[in-house]
Design an enzyme around this catalytic site. Structure first.
Site, PDB file in Angstrom:
ATOM      1  N   SER A  58       0.837  -1.199   0.000  1.00 31.64           N
ATOM      2  CA  SER A  58       0.000   0.000   0.000  1.00 31.64           C
ATOM      3  C   SER A  58       0.876   1.255   0.000  1.00 31.64           C
ATOM      4  CB  SER A  58      -0.953  -0.031   1.195  1.00 31.64           C
ATOM      5  OG  SER A  58      -1.894   1.017   1.127  1.00 31.64           O
ATOM      6  N   ASP A  82      -8.691  -4.305  -6.706  1.00 33.94           N
ATOM      7  CA  ASP A  82      -8.122  -3.424  -5.685  1.00 33.94           C
ATOM      8  C   ASP A  82      -8.360  -1.956  -6.026  1.00 33.94           C
ATOM      9  OD1 ASP A  82      -6.617  -2.083  -3.843  1.00 33.94           O
ATOM     10  OD2 ASP A  82      -4.753  -3.141  -4.241  1.00 33.94           O
TER      11      ASP A  82
END
Length: 647
Positions: free
Chosen positions: A429, A481
């Site tokens: 991330s 995602d």
């Protein structure tokens, strides 16, 4: 207003019936001292609640008329809304009087009656307080000033200096409103100059993004539901193959993919371990505390350099459990966390003969501020011709770690211990984005370094830098995602799609939300909501959608997309930024559901940045980003590959 009004109607009738029963049962017991006052309080409260119920019922009925883009049938709604607002005045006054009467020492009535009225007064105050909080949260101080708002990229002649001053005041007010909201959300963290600069930058970004629309949260929710169902219908239709790099099983690129998947599975453990005890407890909810309690009572290792707060050694103990390393394998561990300064650790990986720099992802308010500092800035490096734009906040975080590694001699210390090892940088991330930019900064000094970025943010590097990183960075993305597709141009595209689909749907919003919730929870076939109003014209609608009217006034890029069905010829409002390096896209192939478990199978393939040029709406758009899901998908592929090799 249909859903908020229905929510109020769910509790008000029960409260009204309870007070009516209380009044009827104890009608003859108000002859006590002060009982006349309590009798009057209950009687007026019954009448007041009856009036409020009637107004709310009218509010629900009127709100359910028309569509999102056709508020004409709801033209009487403001009158009903103002009537409900006026009823708050006697409701508040009566709540104050009720509190005074109940607390009056001269009142000596039966205890049952007094207690029942006390609970009635308390309920009145709870409802009033929550109503005030709700209004403060959703109230927009700009109000009708949005009609005069102009976005930065729009050319329009202002008739006078007074108009220019009005425009400046509206922009300043909008920025100030967003800045106050951000400060309120971050009230629990210590704020310094860096925070104040970040607040202003993020407020400017939000002001610019939301300036040309007037959609309320329920409109956005309806738009997302419609987009998801439209997307599912398109996916169920036959279509051309995706723009991905496909290869035959015997291709050397497939062998390269298998090697990279095996490496990614190994290094994902380091990226997940950087989260410390929150990740370890999340993935081992029943046994984690017991395991950590036994290990964390020992002394800290003296061979590794630990900075930052780690009370009870919970973070370090979790890192040891997840990675399986020994105390002596760690060179440096930093738990220090501020805006633009994120935790990381440096360790020796003897299995792969690598010095691993693992950067933590988003886990605090400071990390969120770093994520949201999404302005672009130039990345200038010596001997790198492919200089370009990068994400500002993530670049500052990478610069912080770069200075720690180089200026503090951390990497020199590591290579002194293991000079033959290679350098590998990993992160998930925010950590994946930071690791990617850090790898670019260290590339000249360490030409053989590799970087594995798991679920990095989409708006990270300009095209030239993204191409440059294909030689040494591997990005791993799972499914749909959201973060991997999250960039300012993609957000602009999502806004245009939402405005288009809600403006052209002829179903009431409450129907869209109710059927959408059923579809998201229980599945089934997508609803066949019309996505265009047949013969739609201005004469057919009593009044245009507020957001569409605002877009027509300001001629923003969003309205250009609605009007022309193509915004390719208009200059982009934000520069396009892309994912780093070569991209491995992992998708669900199939799932075999059993009574108590589900077995999900994954496939992996090389992909390119065009696949992630649009945000996909899905219930898994958040869960596909989580580190445990990424690790599970990689482990599944690794086990499947091992099984094939053994066969």
């Amino acid at each position: 207003f249909s859903l908020p009004a229905v929510t109020s109607l769910l509790s008000l009738p029960c409260r009204w019936v309870g007070i009516l029963v209380l009044y009827t049962v104890h009608k003859g017991q108000f002859s006590c001292p002060g009982g006349g006052l309590l009798h009057s309080y209950l009687l007026v409260l019954i009448l007041l609640l009856a009036a409020i119920i009637c107004v709310l019922s009218a509010l629900v009925y009127i709100s359910m008329q028309g569509t999102i883009s056709n508020p004409g049938p709801r033209k009487s709604l403001p009158k009903v809304l103002y009537t409900r607002l006026l009823l708050y005045v006697p409701e508040f006054i009566w709540a104050v009087l009720g509190a005074v009467w109940v607390s009056d020492s001269s009142v000596h009535c039966e205890k049952t009656v007094t207690n029942a009225i006390i609970w009635t007064v308390v309920a009145s105050w709870v409802i009033i307080i929550f109503t005030v909080i709700g209004v403060l949260i959703v109230f927009d101080p700009l109000g009708g000033k949005k009609t005069f708002y102009l976005t930065d990229g729009v050319g329009r002649n202002l008739e006078s200096s007074q108009s220019g001053q009005l425009l400046y005041n509206v922009k300043s007010t909008a920025t100030r409103v967003w800045e106050q909201r951000i400060r309120l959300l971050c009230c629990c963290i210590v704020q310094d100059d860096d925070h104040r600069v970040a607040f202003t930058s993020i407020a400017e970004l939000f002001r610019s993004y939301f300036s040309d629309t007037d959609l309320v949260p329920s409109d956005i929710a309806a738009g997302l539901i419609l987009l998801h169902q439209e997307q599912d219908k398109m996916e169920s239709c036959p279509k051309d193959p995706e723009e991905v790099l496909c290869h035959s099983p015997s291709s050397p690129v497939v062998d390269d993919l298998d090697v990279e998947l095996e490496n990614a599975t190994h290094y994902m453990l380091f990226a997940a371990a950087a989260y410390g005890w929150p990740y370890y407890i999340y993935t081992n909810p029943f046994t984690a505390l017991c395991k950590l309690k036994g290990d964390c009572c020992g002394n800290r290792p003296t061979d590794s350099d630990i900075t930052g707060s780690d009370r009870h050694n919970f973070h370090f103990g979790s890192i040891l459990k997840i990675t399986g390393l020994q105390y002596r394998d760690f060179i440096h561990i930093s738990f220090h966390n501020k805006i633009y300064e994120i935790p990381f650790f440096v360790a020796l990986d003897h299995k792969k003969e690598a010095i691993v720099v693992a950067v933590r992802g988003t886990l605090s308010f400071e990390d969120i501020l770093t994520d949201l500092s999404a302005d672009c800035e130039d990345l200038t490096l010596e001997d790198v011709l492919e200089n370009g734009f990068v994400h500002k906040g993530i670049t500052q975080a990478a610069t912080y770690i770069y200075r720690k590694l180089i200026n503090d001699g951390i990497l020199n210390q590591a290579f002194t211990i293991a000079p033959e090892y290679k350098l590998v940088i990993v992160g998930h991330s925010l950590g994946g984005g930071t690791a990617s930019i850090l790898a670019i900064m260290l590339r000249n000094s360490f030409p053989t370094l590799k970087c594995y970025a798991f679920s990095p943010p989409g708006g990270l590097l300009s095209k030239s830098l993204a191409d440059y990183t294909k030689h040494f960075i591997i990005s791993v993305i799972v499914g749909k995602d959201l973060v991997a597709r999250l960039s300012l141009p993609n957000m602009e595209d999502l806004k245009r799609r939402i405005v288009r689909i809600v403006a052209n749907c002829n179903r009431p919003k409450y129907q869209i939300l109710l059927r959408g919730c059923w579809y998201e929870v229980f599945g089934g076939d997508p609803d066949d909501f019309p996505t265009e109003l047949d013969g739609r014209s201005q004469d057919a609608l009593s009044q245009p959608l507020l957001a569409e009217e605002s877009l027509m006034v300001h001629r923003s890029p969003s309205y250009s997309a609605l009007e022309d069905e193509s915004h390719l010829h208009s200059p982009p409002q934000y520069p396009h930024l892309y994912l780093p390096g070569k991209i491995i896209h992992i998708v669900e192939e199939s799932s075999s559901r059993r009574l108590c478990s589900s077995d999900i199978k994954y496939t992996a393939r090389w992909s390119n940045e065009t696949v992630f040029s649009s945000i996909l709406i899905s219930p898994k758009m958040i869960t596909d980003h989580m580190p445990d899901v990424v690790l599970k998908a990689l482990n599944s592929l690794s086990q499947e590959q091992g099984g094939c090799l053994s066969c």
